[in-house]
Design a protein around this motif. Structure first.
Motif, PDB file in Angstrom:
ATOM      1  N   ALA A  15      22.558  -9.650  36.987  1.00 41.61           N
ATOM      2  CA  ALA A  15      23.920  -9.417  36.509  1.00 41.61           C
ATOM      3  C   ALA A  15      24.912  -9.879  37.564  1.00 41.61           C
ATOM      4  N   HIS A  16      26.110 -10.248  37.103  1.00 38.49           N
ATOM      5  CA  HIS A  16      27.159 -10.571  38.061  1.00 38.49           C
ATOM      6  C   HIS A  16      28.527 -10.476  37.392  1.00 38.49           C
ATOM      7  N   ARG A  17      29.522 -10.613  38.214  1.00 38.27           N
ATOM      8  CA  ARG A  17      30.888 -10.810  37.759  1.00 38.27           C
ATOM      9  C   ARG A  17      31.542 -11.790  38.720  1.00 38.27           C
ATOM     10  N   ASP A  34      34.522 -15.660  30.520  1.00 43.37           N
ATOM     11  CA  ASP A  34      33.597 -14.560  30.197  1.00 43.37           C
ATOM     12  C   ASP A  34      32.843 -14.078  31.427  1.00 43.37           C
ATOM     13  N   CYS A  35      32.679 -14.934  32.422  1.00 38.14           N
ATOM     14  CA  CYS A  35      31.933 -14.550  33.627  1.00 38.14           C
ATOM     15  C   CYS A  35      32.732 -13.576  34.493  1.00 38.14           C
ATOM     16  N   SER A  36      33.980 -13.268  34.096  1.00 40.05           N
ATOM     17  CA  SER A  36      34.756 -12.301  34.869  1.00 40.05           C
ATOM     18  C   SER A  36      34.853 -10.947  34.167  1.00 40.05           C
ATOM     19  N   TRP A  40      30.447  -6.479  33.905  1.00 34.21           N
ATOM     20  CA  TRP A  40      29.257  -7.273  34.239  1.00 34.21           C
ATOM     21  C   TRP A  40      28.679  -7.980  33.009  1.00 34.21           C
ATOM     22  N   HIS A  41      27.783  -8.885  33.262  1.00 30.20           N
ATOM     23  CA  HIS A  41      26.989  -9.557  32.226  1.00 30.20           C
ATOM     24  C   HIS A  41      25.839 -10.218  32.970  1.00 30.20           C
ATOM     25  N   GLY A  42      24.867 -10.695  32.225  1.00 28.54           N
ATOM     26  CA  GLY A  42      23.683 -11.221  32.895  1.00 28.54           C
ATOM     27  C   GLY A  42      23.386 -12.665  32.562  1.00 28.54           C
ATOM     28  N   HIS A  43      22.547 -13.241  33.422  1.00 25.54           N
ATOM     29  CA  HIS A  43      22.021 -14.583  33.163  1.00 25.54           C
ATOM     30  C   HIS A  43      20.524 -14.573  33.429  1.00 25.54           C
ATOM     31  N   ASN A  44      19.818 -15.434  32.716  1.00 23.90           N
ATOM     32  CA  ASN A  44      18.418 -15.707  33.012  1.00 23.90           C
ATOM     33  C   ASN A  44      18.377 -17.002  33.820  1.00 23.90           C
ATOM     34  N   HIS A 126      19.662 -23.124  37.814  1.00 26.03           N
ATOM     35  CA  HIS A 126      20.155 -23.225  36.433  1.00 26.03           C
ATOM     36  C   HIS A 126      20.668 -21.846  36.017  1.00 26.03           C
ATOM     37  N   GLU A 127      21.950 -21.762  35.742  1.00 28.37           N
ATOM     38  CA  GLU A 127      22.511 -20.487  35.291  1.00 28.37           C
ATOM     39  C   GLU A 127      22.294 -20.302  33.797  1.00 28.37           C
ATOM     40  N   THR A 128      22.385 -21.396  33.074  1.00 21.45           N
ATOM     41  CA  THR A 128      22.075 -21.419  31.650  1.00 21.45           C
ATOM     42  C   THR A 128      21.290 -22.700  31.394  1.00 21.45           C
TER      43      THR A 128
HETATM   44 NI    NI Z   1      28.197 -15.463  34.446  1.00 22.10          NI
END
Ligand code: NI
Length: 145
Positions: A15-17, A34-36, A40-44, A126-128
């Protein structure tokens, strides 16, 4: 002697912001979208770690990729997997966790921990599936000692 590159890929979820404390929420949202999200939110994440060196005549390897997996696991993945990158990783304290900043911090965690004669050549984070950042080390400093 042939010099080759070998890559080990690993995966982690975190997770990050993205934000700057010195900016308003509005400005952070304008820049980071959206990343702010304050909640929080997550990435694989997928992380490709490439090492370079001569082929060991005995093993035929540049570096045993099981060992490389272990280094990346011990130095990076165990600290970040299923963590909050803003609040739970001591080596990311004070860093806005963009993919750019993460790939540089990850480089610094791995570069000094490889087998003798092997150098870190490239890291891709790779964030996405569509966004990734590549780093090949500090300019001018990526030369064999
Ligand atoms: Ni993000």
């Amino acid at each position: 002697m042939p010099v080759v590159r070998a890559t080990r890929s690993v995966h982690f979820s975190a997770a990050h912001r993205l934000y700057r404390q010195d900016w308003s929420d509005e400005k952070n949202t304008e820049v980071f979208g959206d990343c702010s999200n304050p909640n929080w939110h997550g990435h694989n994440y997928d992380l490709d770690v490439t090492v370079e060196g001569p082929i060991d005549p005995e093993t035929g390897f540049v570096m045993d990729l099981k060992l490389l997996k272990g280094v990346v696991g011990d130095r990076v993945v165990v600290d970040v997997d299923h963590r909050n990158l803003n609040t739970e990783v001591d080596w990311l304290t004070g860093i806005n966790p963009t993919t750019e900043n993460l790939v540089v911090a990850i480089w610094e965690r791995i570069a000094g921990s490889l087998s003798p004669g092997v150098r870190l050549a490239r890291i891709v984070l790779h964030e996405t599936a569509r966004n990734s950042v590549e780093y090949s080390g500090p300019a001018g400093a990526n030369i064999d000692e």
